[in-house]
Design an enzyme around this catalytic site. Structure first.
Site, PDB file in Angstrom:
ATOM      1  N   CYS A 142       4.217  -0.374 -12.414  1.00  0.00           N
ATOM      2  CA  CYS A 142       4.148   0.829 -13.442  1.00  0.00           C
ATOM      3  C   CYS A 142       5.557   0.768 -13.801  1.00  0.00           C
ATOM      4  CB  CYS A 142       4.929   2.640 -11.890  1.00  0.00           C
ATOM      5  SG  CYS A 142       5.969   1.743 -10.542  1.00  0.00           S
ATOM      6  N   ALA A 161       1.136  -1.065   0.105  1.00  0.00           N
ATOM      7  CA  ALA A 161       0.036  -0.580   0.110  1.00  0.00           C
ATOM      8  C   ALA A 161       0.473   1.250   0.263  1.00  0.00           C
ATOM      9  CB  ALA A 161      -1.037   0.340   1.291  1.00  0.00           C
ATOM     10  N   ALA A 162       1.917   1.209   0.677  1.00  0.00           N
ATOM     11  CA  ALA A 162       2.867   2.712   0.554  1.00  0.00           C
ATOM     12  C   ALA A 162       3.123   2.756  -0.597  1.00  0.00           C
ATOM     13  CB  ALA A 162       4.064   2.485   2.058  1.00  0.00           C
ATOM     14  N   PRO A 163       2.789   4.195  -0.824  1.00  0.00           N
ATOM     15  CA  PRO A 163       2.774   5.761   0.258  1.00  0.00           C
ATOM     16  C   PRO A 163       1.202   6.254   0.246  1.00  0.00           C
ATOM     17  CG  PRO A 163       3.437   6.377  -2.151  1.00  0.00           C
ATOM     18  CD  PRO A 163       3.281   4.764  -2.171  1.00  0.00           C
TER      19      PRO A 163
END
Length: 791
Positions: free
Chosen positions: A280, A120-122
């Site tokens: 990404c 999950a971060a950031p």
């Protein structure tokens, strides 16, 4: 695409779609800042203002493509930047890359669902998911509290008096990154959120409460976001360092980790649930190869389906997933130190090259990370084919964004627990070698062309030493010159493994082996109070909170379970999960919204409820309150309360805080709900607000910190650099200055007295000398005396 990669990435941001005030802030932004920027000109040409991104609905997503040299020279952009910063801190805006907003949209989250964000971060995607889980909760709860039905007909579960019964669990393997995640989501004030710290590839099963003697039940998720660590080549526009270190091999070291995370997610998904896998990166080894391997390991398309998502976000420009690709490897000759580039189109090609190399007793080493799952899947029939074209790819040049990959998976059948292969190909090669023992040399020669082998280093314009340490799970990165389109041999010094530079929402690969867990030194305690706790009862009765409001969801964060400083509130499911799993090795980092904070008062003053309402939780509680409610109807009054801390509220005499002061005069000391309703007109309020305000014996104070005050002054009154008046601080400064002046005066008096004493002593000494003068005026000198002429 190359031309686009050479340009700066547009700045993008998103308005929080489920908050009524955020939508009002969007209108303020459109009416105040867009016209100011549109009216500008640069070198005789109009400046392009921020524009909504067409791919997303309701004008919630905007980007700005204006050149930096224009932004730096013109004041309207400075005003716009201040607006972005203050609203982001208030939770009305999230600054996020456009492509990173795609995965949550494809998850199709509804209020009431149980959702897991594995990496999950950031936290920008986590914030989107939290908004979706809560939906328009404020409006639903308001209806329920007034006796109306909270159901909206959207299929959500609103049986908890309009509150969302869903839950979001956000996880990250690194404690510091989990801390960043907490900082990001806390500003959104969601009680249905838990943050954990675990390795996503071995995320622990979450146990649910069960009656004694019953079989244990474990939590299954309706939706899972699997935004995995990746090489990050799609972020090259904002992280140029990624591209300078990129090689086609980067995905090989990450493929196994990505597959293990995805497969674990599929196991935790409900039957009929949806999982979104995203990176990404544009490398098929990290994308389509991982999807195909996970589907095959799950039992094929009869167990896991790749959903056709072409109808989702129809304005989003995209390309279908790849069904064919080659795998690049660079073999290393330990004798000559030469490297050779290869492009393999299938696992068989790779095995044959390996086998041929062994037959020739060469000292050349191939990567041990290339495994069968790195290659495009093959199917004997159309029925067993994996439709990878249903995945989607977003390339930078298509709509001026970063690069991104998304696949939507639906679990249609139960998955048997399977062992995901090792990251090394040793076992696979051993099995393949046995099958090729009787092959002839001519078969290898016919495959040389298909292998794409570059046989000598002299044929390659680029040379680099290959880092042949392939034992790490991270991608190896080396600097290159301007690389040609086809992979070739190259040479630079060996570099240690490094993760991709980490941008605002970029996944970078963890370096080396996982760090040991830090549970002991980072321990958080979550202890729930009983529903009949006397302190909680006294607080809620003081504010007239309805008995319908749940009283068993209040929590403290200390091992003794004592109500000391802060009182938190969580959802029912969050409470159930924490209580059931806190002694099972689960590492909970964050849960709960601050509802009350202890108010320090004079020991001689006994207050019925020395607790302050908090901005974070006030909206959750306010619909159920019947006492301690004060209404603000004038913008002038609100301005006075914002610009001035501790305005005077004397027992007798006039005050200067309008209708709010009149109502406070009738109330005892303590906190109140300050309600501000949405109204039309020049003196009206663009959205509804509820703020905590403390009524002191001789003053009042809005319980809003200085930064939030400035944000509200900018938002509502366009005050760009307000000076907040703080009477208490000013009085303290004045008192300190008075005491300092008094000390200085006392010190001056002491110095004066000392000077006078010294003068008197000097006069006495002179008079003593005069008494010893001779009649003719000569001074009688004792032996050894000296005369100071200057004195």
């Amino acid at each position: 695409m190359w031309s686009t990669l050479a340009t700066d990435l547009p700045n993008s941001f998103r308005f929080t779609g489920t908050k009524s005030d955020a939508l009002a802030v969007r209108e303020i932004f459109k009416n105040r800042y867009i016209p100011a920027i549109t009216a500008m000109k640069f070198e005789g040409q109009p400046v392009e203002p921020p524009k909504p991104v067409k791919a997303f609905p309701d004008e919630l997503v905007w980007d700005m493509k204006t050149d930096k040299k224009i932004v730096r020279r013109h004041a309207p952009f400075a005003d716009f930047q201040k607006f972005l910063v203050t609203e982001a801190a208030s939770g009305n805006i999230s600054r996020q890359e456009v492509v990173s907003m795609i995965p949550p949209h494809f998850l199709d989250v509804k209020p009431g669902m149980v959702v897991l964000d594995m990496c999950a971060a950031p936290g920008s995607k986590t914030a989107q998911l939290a908004e979706m889980i809560h939906g328009d909760e404020e409006e639903r709860v308001k209806k329920a509290a007034s006796g109306e039905s909270p159901n909206t007909g959207d299929g959500g579960d609103y049986s908890d008096d309009g509150r969302s019964t869903g839950l979001l669990i956000a996880n990250d393997t690194d404690y510091k990154r989990a801390g960043m995640l907490v900082h990001q989501v806390k500003r959104l004030n969601f009680p249905n959120l838990i943050v954990t710290q675990h390795d996503a590839s071995i995320y622990p099963s979450i146990e649910l409460p069960s009656a004694q003697g019953e079989k244990k039940q474990h939590l299954k998720f309706d939706r899972i976001l699997c935004d995995v660590p990746c090489s990050g080549d799609g972020t090259a526009r904002k992280n140029p360092g990624v591209w300078s270190k990129w090689t086609p091999k980067d995905g090989l070291g990450l493929n196994n980790l990505q597959l293990r995370i995805l497969f674990r997610g599929l196991h935790m998904l409900k039957k009929g649930g949806r999982l979104v896998y995203s990176t990404c990166s544009m490398n098929p080894i990290e994308n389509e190869a991982v999807i195909a391997a996970a589907v095959e390991a799950s039992g094929g398309t009869s167990k896991v389906k790749i959903v056709d998502c072409s109808h989702l976000l129809p304005e989003l420009k995209r390309k279908p997933g790849l069904t064919k690709w080659k795998v690049m490897d660079t073999s290393f000759d330990t004798g000559s130190k030469e490297t050779t580039a290869h492009l393999f189109s299938s696992w068989d090609n790779f095995v044959q090259a390996h086998f041929k190399n062994e037959q020739s007793e060469s000292t050349r080493n191939f990567s041990n990370k290339i495994v069968p799952g790195c290659f495009p899947p093959t199917a004997e029939s159309e029925e067993g084919r994996i439709p990878l074209e249903n995945c989607l790819r977003v390339y930078p040049h298509m709509q001026d964004t970063g690069g991104f990959f998304v696949a939507v998976l639906e679990k249609v059948g139960d998955i048997k627990v399977a062992q995901i292969r090792s990251s090394s190909n040793e076992a696979d090669l051993k099995q393949a070698r046995a099958a090729l023992e009787n092959a002839t040399p001519s078969e290898f020669e016919s495959n040389d062309k298909a292998n794409g082998e570059v046989p000598t280093r002299e044929q390659s314009p680029l040379k680099r030493k290959l880092d042949n340490d392939e034992d790490d799970d991270t991608a190896k990165r080396s600097k290159t010159d301007d690389a040609p389109a086809e992979p070739v041999v190259s040479a630079v010094e060996e570099l240690p493994s490094k993760p991709a530079p980490n941008g605002s929402d970029t996944r970078s690969a963890p370096s080396g082996k996982p760090k040991p867990e830090q549970q002991s030194q980072n321990k958080e305690y979550f202890e729930y109070l009983s529903a009949d706790n006397s302190d909680v009862t006294r607080i809620l009765d003081f504010f007239g909170i309805s008995d319908r409001f749940p009283r068993d969801r209040f929590m403290v964060k200390n091992s003794e379970g004592l109500l000391l400083n802060k009182l938190y509130y969580t959802s029912a499911l969050a409470k159930s999960i924490i209580n059931q799993n806190k002694y099972r090795g689960m590492k909970f980092v964050h849960c709960g919204v601050i509802m009350f904070v202890a108010h320090k008062v004079n020991k001689d003053r006994d207050l019925p409820a020395p607790w302050r309402l908090q901005n974070e939780g006030i909206r959750i509680l306010e619909p159920w309150a019947s006492k301690r409610i004060v209404h603000c109807t004038s913008k002038a009054t609100l301005y006075k309360l914002l610009i001035e801390m501790f305005p005077i509220l004397p027992k007798d005499g006039a005050h200067k805080i309008g209708e709010v002061g009149d109502q406070l005069m009738k109330l005892d000391i303590g906190c109140v709900f300050l309600q501000i309703e949405q109204t039309e007109g020049e003196d009206g309020f663009p959205f509804r607000m509820v703020l905590p305000l403390w009524r002191h014996p001789g003053s009042a104070n809005l319980m809003v910190d200085k930064d939030d005050r400035k944000a509200m002054l900018l938002r509502l009154f366009n005050e760009k650099n307000p000076e907040i008046i703080n009477h208490v601080a000013d009085q303290a400064k004045a008192k300190a200055a008075k005491e300092a002046a008094k000390e200085e005066e006392e010190e001056h008096e002491q110095t004066k007295e000392a000077t006078e004493e010294a003068t008197e002593e000097a006069v006495e000494a002179v008079e003593a000398v005069d008494e010893n003068d001779d009649a003719d005026g000569d001074v009688k000198m004792e032996q050894g005396d000296a005369i100071d002429v200057d004195a």
